[in-house]
Design an enzyme around this catalytic site. Structure first.
Site, PDB file in Angstrom:
ATOM      1  N   LYS A 284      11.608  41.700   7.415  1.00  0.00           N
ATOM      2  CA  LYS A 284      11.674  40.377   8.031  1.00  0.00           C
ATOM      3  C   LYS A 284      10.340  39.997   8.668  1.00  0.00           C
ATOM      4  O   LYS A 284       9.966  38.811   8.686  1.00  0.00           O
ATOM      5  CB  LYS A 284      12.813  40.331   9.051  1.00  0.00           C
ATOM      6  CG  LYS A 284      14.200  40.412   8.404  1.00  0.00           C
ATOM      7  CD  LYS A 284      14.441  39.281   7.416  1.00  0.00           C
ATOM      8  CE  LYS A 284      15.869  39.254   6.904  1.00  0.00           C
ATOM      9  NZ  LYS A 284      16.140  38.128   5.988  1.00  0.00           N
TER      10      LYS A 284
ATOM     11  N   TYR B 266      14.399  47.303   7.500  1.00  0.00           N
ATOM     12  CA  TYR B 266      14.884  45.921   7.558  1.00  0.00           C
ATOM     13  C   TYR B 266      13.990  45.094   8.476  1.00  0.00           C
ATOM     14  O   TYR B 266      13.563  43.987   8.121  1.00  0.00           O
ATOM     15  CB  TYR B 266      16.331  45.884   8.050  1.00  0.00           C
ATOM     16  CG  TYR B 266      16.820  44.481   8.326  1.00  0.00           C
ATOM     17  CD1 TYR B 266      17.188  43.631   7.290  1.00  0.00           C
ATOM     18  CD2 TYR B 266      16.910  43.997   9.636  1.00  0.00           C
ATOM     19  CE1 TYR B 266      17.619  42.332   7.550  1.00  0.00           C
ATOM     20  CE2 TYR B 266      17.343  42.711   9.897  1.00  0.00           C
ATOM     21  CZ  TYR B 266      17.690  41.880   8.853  1.00  0.00           C
ATOM     22  OH  TYR B 266      18.115  40.604   9.109  1.00  0.00           O
TER      23      TYR B 266
END
Length: 246
Positions: free
Chosen positions: A154, A150
């Site tokens: 990003k 994750y």
């Protein structure tokens, strides 16, 4: 009325930060399409705010193209695109995240930015005008253990924002990002692993201001970055994090 006469698509607009951004944009005069994979959520928020609702899977090219066509037909044109739809995997040692979860995180958080650009940048180029906002995360700046893929997705969004900004600036299109710290959204439980007072207290101890972000916090920044007030601002990844990344 900083967005008077502007039109916007907000992906993931059926809840959380996306719904907050939609409410702010409409209050500031914009006409908005709320696009979400959860049709019922999109329709509920759209009915409350007086917006258009659209079902979309941001990881699917045909679905994104249909969203873009419907928005252009329904709104006349698209001034603003907010890539807010996102997802995470549960806190897990990096080597234990299964391949399906990895693929889904990168499809929703990264591939979606490519697909929406492919669908809408030609339209914005034809008008020599547009603003794109990518909702990234502090996770891409100051990553936490056990959210490795994750975090990486990003970080990808932040780099994509900067390179899009450089390429599209001569076309009259600005591209920025916001990096929220974790907030009171449906993803909070996934970030924490378990939503308990102890886990919340542990996380809050890392935020100098001492609270989670709210949809209103993110919406206020988004409104500025997508308005003409920010006409000289492009390639920025603005941290909305209460000092988390200092």
């Amino acid at each position: 009325m900083r967005l008077k006469d502007k039109t916007a698509i907000i992906t993931g607009g059926g809840s959380g930060f996306g719904a907050g951004i939609a409410a702010k944009f409409i209050a500031e005069g914009a006409r908005v399409m709320i696009a979400d994979i959860n049709t019922e959520a999109a329709e509920t928020v759209a009915a409350e705010l007086g917006a258009l609702a659209q079902e979309v899977d941001v990881s699917d090219a045909a679905s994104v193209e249909a969203m873009a066509r419907t928005a252009i037909d329904g709104l006349g044109h698209v001034d603003i695109l907010v890539n807010n739809a996102g997802m995470t995997h549960l806190p897990t040692p990096m080597e234990e995240v299964d391949e399906d979860a990895f693929d889904r995180v990168f499809a929703v958080n990264c591939k979606s930015v490519y697909l929406t650009a492919r669908a809408l940048v030609p339209h914005m180029k034809s008008r020599h005008s547009g603003a794109i906002l990518n909702v990234a995360s502090t996770a891409g700046v100051s990553p936490r253990p056990r959210l490795n893929w994750y975090n990486a997705s990003k970080g990808w969004m932040i780099t994509a924002t900067r390179t899009m900004a450089v390429e599209l600036a001569p076309e009259g299109i600005r591209v920025n990002a916001v990096n929220p710290v974790a907030g009171e959204t449906p993803l909070l439980k996934s970030f924490l692993g378990e939503d308990t007072p102890e886990m919340r207290a542990k996380f809050l101890s890392t935020i100098p201001i001492g609270r989670f972000s709210t949809p209103e916090d993110i919406a206020n920044a988004a409104c500025y970055l997508c308005s003409d007030e920010a006409s000289m601002v492009t390639g920025v990844a603005m941290e909305i994090d209460g000092g988390r990344c200092i």
